[in-house]
Enzyme design. Sequence first.
Site, PDB file in Angstrom:
ATOM      1  N   TYR A   1       0.799  -1.224   0.000  1.00 30.85           N
ATOM      2  CA  TYR A   1       0.000   0.000   0.000  1.00 30.85           C
ATOM      3  C   TYR A   1       0.834   1.277   0.000  1.00 30.85           C
ATOM      4  O   TYR A   1       0.272   2.368  -0.007  1.00 30.85           O
ATOM      5  CB  TYR A   1      -0.987  -0.010   1.179  1.00 30.85           C
ATOM      6  CG  TYR A   1      -2.117  -0.991   0.965  1.00 30.85           C
ATOM      7  CD1 TYR A   1      -1.849  -2.256   0.452  1.00 30.85           C
ATOM      8  CD2 TYR A   1      -3.421  -0.675   1.247  1.00 30.85           C
ATOM      9  CE1 TYR A   1      -2.858  -3.175   0.242  1.00 30.85           C
ATOM     10  CE2 TYR A   1      -4.447  -1.590   1.038  1.00 30.85           C
ATOM     11  CZ  TYR A   1      -4.153  -2.837   0.532  1.00 30.85           C
ATOM     12  OH  TYR A   1      -5.153  -3.740   0.326  1.00 30.85           O
TER      13      TYR A   1
ATOM     14  N   LYS B   1       2.983 -15.036   4.845  1.00 28.49           N
ATOM     15  CA  LYS B   1       3.224 -15.973   3.744  1.00 28.49           C
ATOM     16  C   LYS B   1       4.744 -16.107   3.621  1.00 28.49           C
ATOM     17  O   LYS B   1       5.325 -15.921   2.550  1.00 28.49           O
ATOM     18  CB  LYS B   1       2.579 -15.414   2.457  1.00 28.49           C
ATOM     19  CG  LYS B   1       2.576 -16.357   1.293  1.00 28.49           C
ATOM     20  CD  LYS B   1       1.473 -17.395   1.347  1.00 28.49           C
ATOM     21  CE  LYS B   1       1.582 -18.350   0.175  1.00 28.49           C
ATOM     22  NZ  LYS B   1       0.646 -19.475   0.241  1.00 28.49           N
TER      23      LYS B   1
ATOM     24  N   ASP C   1      -6.428  -6.296   5.025  1.00 28.74           N
ATOM     25  CA  ASP C   1      -7.510  -5.659   4.272  1.00 28.74           C
ATOM     26  C   ASP C   1      -8.468  -6.718   3.736  1.00 28.74           C
ATOM     27  O   ASP C   1      -9.690  -6.652   3.930  1.00 28.74           O
ATOM     28  CB  ASP C   1      -6.898  -4.851   3.110  1.00 28.74           C
ATOM     29  CG  ASP C   1      -7.918  -3.993   2.383  1.00 28.74           C
ATOM     30  OD1 ASP C   1      -9.067  -3.911   2.843  1.00 28.74           O
ATOM     31  OD2 ASP C   1      -7.560  -3.412   1.353  1.00 28.74           O
TER      32      ASP C   1
ATOM     33  N   ASP D   1      -3.359 -17.902   3.114  1.00 28.40           N
ATOM     34  CA  ASP D   1      -4.358 -18.667   2.340  1.00 28.40           C
ATOM     35  C   ASP D   1      -5.079 -19.678   3.217  1.00 28.40           C
ATOM     36  O   ASP D   1      -6.297 -19.852   3.137  1.00 28.40           O
ATOM     37  CB  ASP D   1      -3.723 -19.324   1.093  1.00 28.40           C
ATOM     38  CG  ASP D   1      -2.351 -19.910   1.347  1.00 28.40           C
ATOM     39  OD1 ASP D   1      -1.835 -19.770   2.471  1.00 28.40           O
ATOM     40  OD2 ASP D   1      -1.785 -20.525   0.431  1.00 28.40           O
TER      41      ASP D   1
ATOM     42  N   ASP E   1     -12.467  -7.804   5.288  1.00 22.49           N
ATOM     43  CA  ASP E   1     -13.720  -7.741   4.529  1.00 22.49           C
ATOM     44  C   ASP E   1     -14.415  -9.097   4.544  1.00 22.49           C
ATOM     45  O   ASP E   1     -15.644  -9.183   4.676  1.00 22.49           O
ATOM     46  CB  ASP E   1     -13.466  -7.307   3.076  1.00 22.49           C
ATOM     47  CG  ASP E   1     -13.404  -5.786   2.936  1.00 22.49           C
ATOM     48  OD1 ASP E   1     -13.052  -5.118   3.930  1.00 22.49           O
ATOM     49  OD2 ASP E   1     -13.710  -5.277   1.848  1.00 22.49           O
TER      50      ASP E   1
HETATM   51 MG    MG Z   1     -10.887  -2.791   2.153  1.00 19.16          MG
END
Ligand code: MG
Length: 333
Positions: free
Chosen positions: A123, A169, A226, A202, A230
Amino acid sequence: MKLCVIEGDGIGKEVVTVAVGVLEALLPDLELRFAEAGWETFQRQGAALPGATLECARECGAVFFGAVSSPMRLVEGYRSPIVQLRRELGCHANLRPTLSLPLSICRQGVDLIIVRENTEDLYVGDEQSDGEVALAIKRITRTASLRVARSAFELASHAGRRRVTIIHKANILPRTDGLFRDCAREVAAEYPGIQVDEMLVDTAAMRLVQAPESFDVLLAPNLYGDILSDLAAAFGGGLGLAASLNLGERAAIAEPVHGSAPDIAGKGIANPLAAILSAAMLLRVWWRRDDLAARVEAAVRQTLQDGVATPDILTPGVGTQHVARAVMERLTG
Ligand code: MG
Ligand code: NAI
């Protein structure tokens, strides 16, 4: 005790008034300072986050942010005020809880919180492309990783939570995700009372779908946090109920996850519960008023149990103010 209130655009204004009313009822010493940000502010003043707003937020430390509208096209000079505010206030962790509420649309038995690093990872937006090859920088630093890990373990110990799961990961990205994991382990060693485990991102996605109730605190770098948050929000009844807190050393910003919802703005039907639950996070995490936060959460739960909710949750549903009154009655009655 001071609170900088930024209503923003659209339903931001409608839900913030309700949530701030709840805080005022519980904290008689609370001093409110109102400040502006968002698209309407940009159109009036030429800045989405005016200097006076930033100053107010810095001075108060505690901020309540509604939601803002962002244009879907490139507008010269416009930058998302919430992204800027998080950075300017040093809010390095994003806390996103998912809690089962007494509704058929919620998965039952879930009570987890995702602590997401809020400042780096992919990001940072450092991309290059020559048309054939495109590259993006995944930046992970020791400083930011240690800082967010400390927030997760502090939160776990103050909130009486038992376990922190480190998400990474590192099998594929041993340098970047490996550094994040090692920093998290380093901090974990200072909290012997809290169990620690690790999960590849994962696997975590699959486990979250299969058995969300098996998680407690999840600590994740920005991108994984993120996506997983969600996913987890879907178990908590969706956007009208999803709360969050941006946390730093000097400031905290309470912020419902939803946006300005132009499709329902002005209709008086916005669900104020995500904002009210974000206010509860400010009470618990920033002001260390676990007692008051628990009362707010109980009032929200009771309101839903009594079948009082906006149309996003129930058909036919009632208006924002109706839900606000119902919560307030259960809180103070
Ligand atoms: Mg989001
Ligand atoms: P949105 O979250 O505003 O709305 C998505 C859908 O969920 C809409 O159908 C809306 O009516 C519904 N919804 C959202 N919150 C609700 C609530 N409290 N009660 C009942 N229904 C609710 O996301 P969308 O439509 O993608 O974006 C709209 C605007 O909001 C855009 O300008 C976007 O940039 C901005 N936005 C701002 C955010 C922020 O300020 N943190 C976050 C997300 C979007």
